[in-house]
Write a protein that holds these residues in place. Structure first.
Motif, PDB file in Angstrom:
ATOM      1  N   LEU A 187       0.817  -0.962  -0.084  1.00  0.00           N
ATOM      2  CA  LEU A 187      -0.291  -0.037   0.268  1.00  0.00           C
ATOM      3  C   LEU A 187       0.624   1.458  -0.123  1.00  0.00           C
ATOM      4  O   LEU A 187       0.597   2.278  -0.495  1.00  0.00           O
ATOM      5  CB  LEU A 187      -0.791   0.157   1.447  1.00  0.00           C
ATOM      6  N   ALA A 188       1.974   1.276   0.683  1.00  0.00           N
ATOM      7  CA  ALA A 188       2.868   2.380   0.974  1.00  0.00           C
ATOM      8  C   ALA A 188       3.858   2.583  -0.442  1.00  0.00           C
ATOM      9  O   ALA A 188       3.759   3.488  -1.121  1.00  0.00           O
ATOM     10  CB  ALA A 188       4.287   1.984   2.118  1.00  0.00           C
ATOM     11  N   ILE A 189       3.928   1.403  -1.411  1.00  0.00           N
ATOM     12  CA  ILE A 189       4.462   1.815  -2.564  1.00  0.00           C
ATOM     13  C   ILE A 189       3.712   2.177  -3.719  1.00  0.00           C
ATOM     14  O   ILE A 189       3.905   2.664  -4.426  1.00  0.00           O
ATOM     15  CB  ILE A 189       4.809   0.154  -3.041  1.00  0.00           C
ATOM     16  N   PHE A 190       1.194   1.587  -3.654  1.00  0.00           N
ATOM     17  CA  PHE A 190       0.806   1.319  -4.313  1.00  0.00           C
ATOM     18  C   PHE A 190       0.987   3.710  -4.061  1.00  0.00           C
ATOM     19  O   PHE A 190       0.312   5.352  -5.489  1.00  0.00           O
ATOM     20  CB  PHE A 190      -0.118   1.126  -4.014  1.00  0.00           C
ATOM     21  N   ALA A 191       0.668   3.929  -2.842  1.00  0.00           N
ATOM     22  CA  ALA A 191       0.453   5.226  -2.380  1.00  0.00           C
ATOM     23  C   ALA A 191       1.915   6.212  -3.144  1.00  0.00           C
ATOM     24  O   ALA A 191       1.166   7.436  -3.412  1.00  0.00           O
ATOM     25  CB  ALA A 191       0.192   5.918  -0.963  1.00  0.00           C
ATOM     26  N   ALA A 228       3.229   5.970  -5.466  1.00  0.00           N
ATOM     27  CA  ALA A 228       2.982   5.641  -7.187  1.00  0.00           C
ATOM     28  C   ALA A 228       2.554   6.923  -7.344  1.00  0.00           C
ATOM     29  O   ALA A 228       2.157   7.554  -8.509  1.00  0.00           O
ATOM     30  CB  ALA A 228       3.564   4.614  -7.707  1.00  0.00           C
ATOM     31  N   ALA A 229       1.036   6.862  -6.971  1.00  0.00           N
ATOM     32  CA  ALA A 229      -0.410   7.364  -6.962  1.00  0.00           C
ATOM     33  C   ALA A 229       0.442   8.913  -6.988  1.00  0.00           C
ATOM     34  O   ALA A 229      -0.207   9.804  -7.168  1.00  0.00           O
ATOM     35  CB  ALA A 229      -1.373   7.117  -6.074  1.00  0.00           C
ATOM     36  N   ILE A 230       1.476   9.520  -5.606  1.00  0.00           N
ATOM     37  CA  ILE A 230       1.263  10.746  -5.597  1.00  0.00           C
ATOM     38  C   ILE A 230       2.124  11.620  -6.579  1.00  0.00           C
ATOM     39  O   ILE A 230       1.888  12.350  -7.230  1.00  0.00           O
ATOM     40  CB  ILE A 230       1.951  10.635  -3.563  1.00  0.00           C
ATOM     41  N   ALA A 231       3.408  10.736  -7.364  1.00  0.00           N
ATOM     42  CA  ALA A 231       4.339  11.502  -8.209  1.00  0.00           C
ATOM     43  C   ALA A 231       3.632  11.455  -9.396  1.00  0.00           C
ATOM     44  O   ALA A 231       3.357  12.452 -10.430  1.00  0.00           O
ATOM     45  CB  ALA A 231       5.230   9.950  -8.257  1.00  0.00           C
ATOM     46  N   LEU A 232       2.189   9.855  -9.942  1.00  0.00           N
ATOM     47  CA  LEU A 232       1.849  10.400 -11.132  1.00  0.00           C
ATOM     48  C   LEU A 232       1.210  11.222 -10.433  1.00  0.00           C
ATOM     49  O   LEU A 232       0.852  12.475 -11.480  1.00  0.00           O
ATOM     50  CB  LEU A 232       0.863   8.792 -11.726  1.00  0.00           C
ATOM     51  N   GLY A 233       0.387  11.870  -9.968  1.00  0.00           N
ATOM     52  CA  GLY A 233      -0.654  12.907  -9.577  1.00  0.00           C
ATOM     53  C   GLY A 233       0.610  14.086  -9.451  1.00  0.00           C
ATOM     54  O   GLY A 233      -0.463  15.360 -10.073  1.00  0.00           O
TER      55      GLY A 233
END
Length: 161
Positions: free
Chosen positions: A26-30, A32-37
């Motif tokens: 979940l931390a890795i996914f979060a 990645a989502a922040i970087a893409l956002g």
């Protein structure tokens, strides 16, 4: 065939994720989502900035066209002011200097674009040469042409000093 008891028995090799593994995923996914956002927001900001720059450049092009359409030197040096379609205030002027070639002038064109939404104004200065026979004095033009003829003949070796 399978016995009813073996059907309900768990598979011995199966293993579930631990809570730690789930949290790391979940931390890795979060992240990645922040970087893409953030990248997406940067792209949108860049597009907005490019649109503003393109609109200002359009105002400068219109002012330069108005300058080039001016046939009288005094009016061209005086400049003009207008309001663009986007509500920006555009003021342009020019400094015109004759060259040693007939009908050729060195022009320093200055354009100031003021956006009411932005407290700053943008000033653009361009220097270029412009062939404009209507700005020349007839006597000065003939003197420059005579000097040019003399230089050409000297270069060709047909005229001795």
């Amino acid at each position: 065939m399978h016995s009813p008891r073996s059907f309900f028995r768990p598979f011995r090799g199966a293993r579930a994720f631990t809570i730690l593994e789930v949290l790391v995923a979940l931390a890795i996914f979060a992240m990645a989502a922040i970087a893409l956002g953030a990248a997406y927001v940067n792209v949108l900001t860049s597009y907005a900035m490019l649109n503003r720059v393109a609109e200002r450049d359009e105002d400068v092009r219109f002012a330069r066209t108005a300058f080039l359409a001016e046939s009288e030197r005094e009016k061209a040096e005086e400049g003009a002011e207008f309001e663009s379609s986007q509500g920006r205030r555009v003021r342009w002027s020019a400094q015109i200097e004759p060259t040693n070639v007939a009908d050729l002038f060195t022009v320093t064109f200055t354009c100031e674009v003021t956006d009411p939404a932005d407290a700053r104004s943008r000033v653009l200065t361009q220097t270029f040469r412009l062939l404009r026979p209507t700005w020349s004095d007839a006597g000065e033009r003939e003197t420059l042409r005579a000097e040019a003829r003399t230089r050409i003949l000297e270069y060709q070796g047909q005229l001795q000093r």
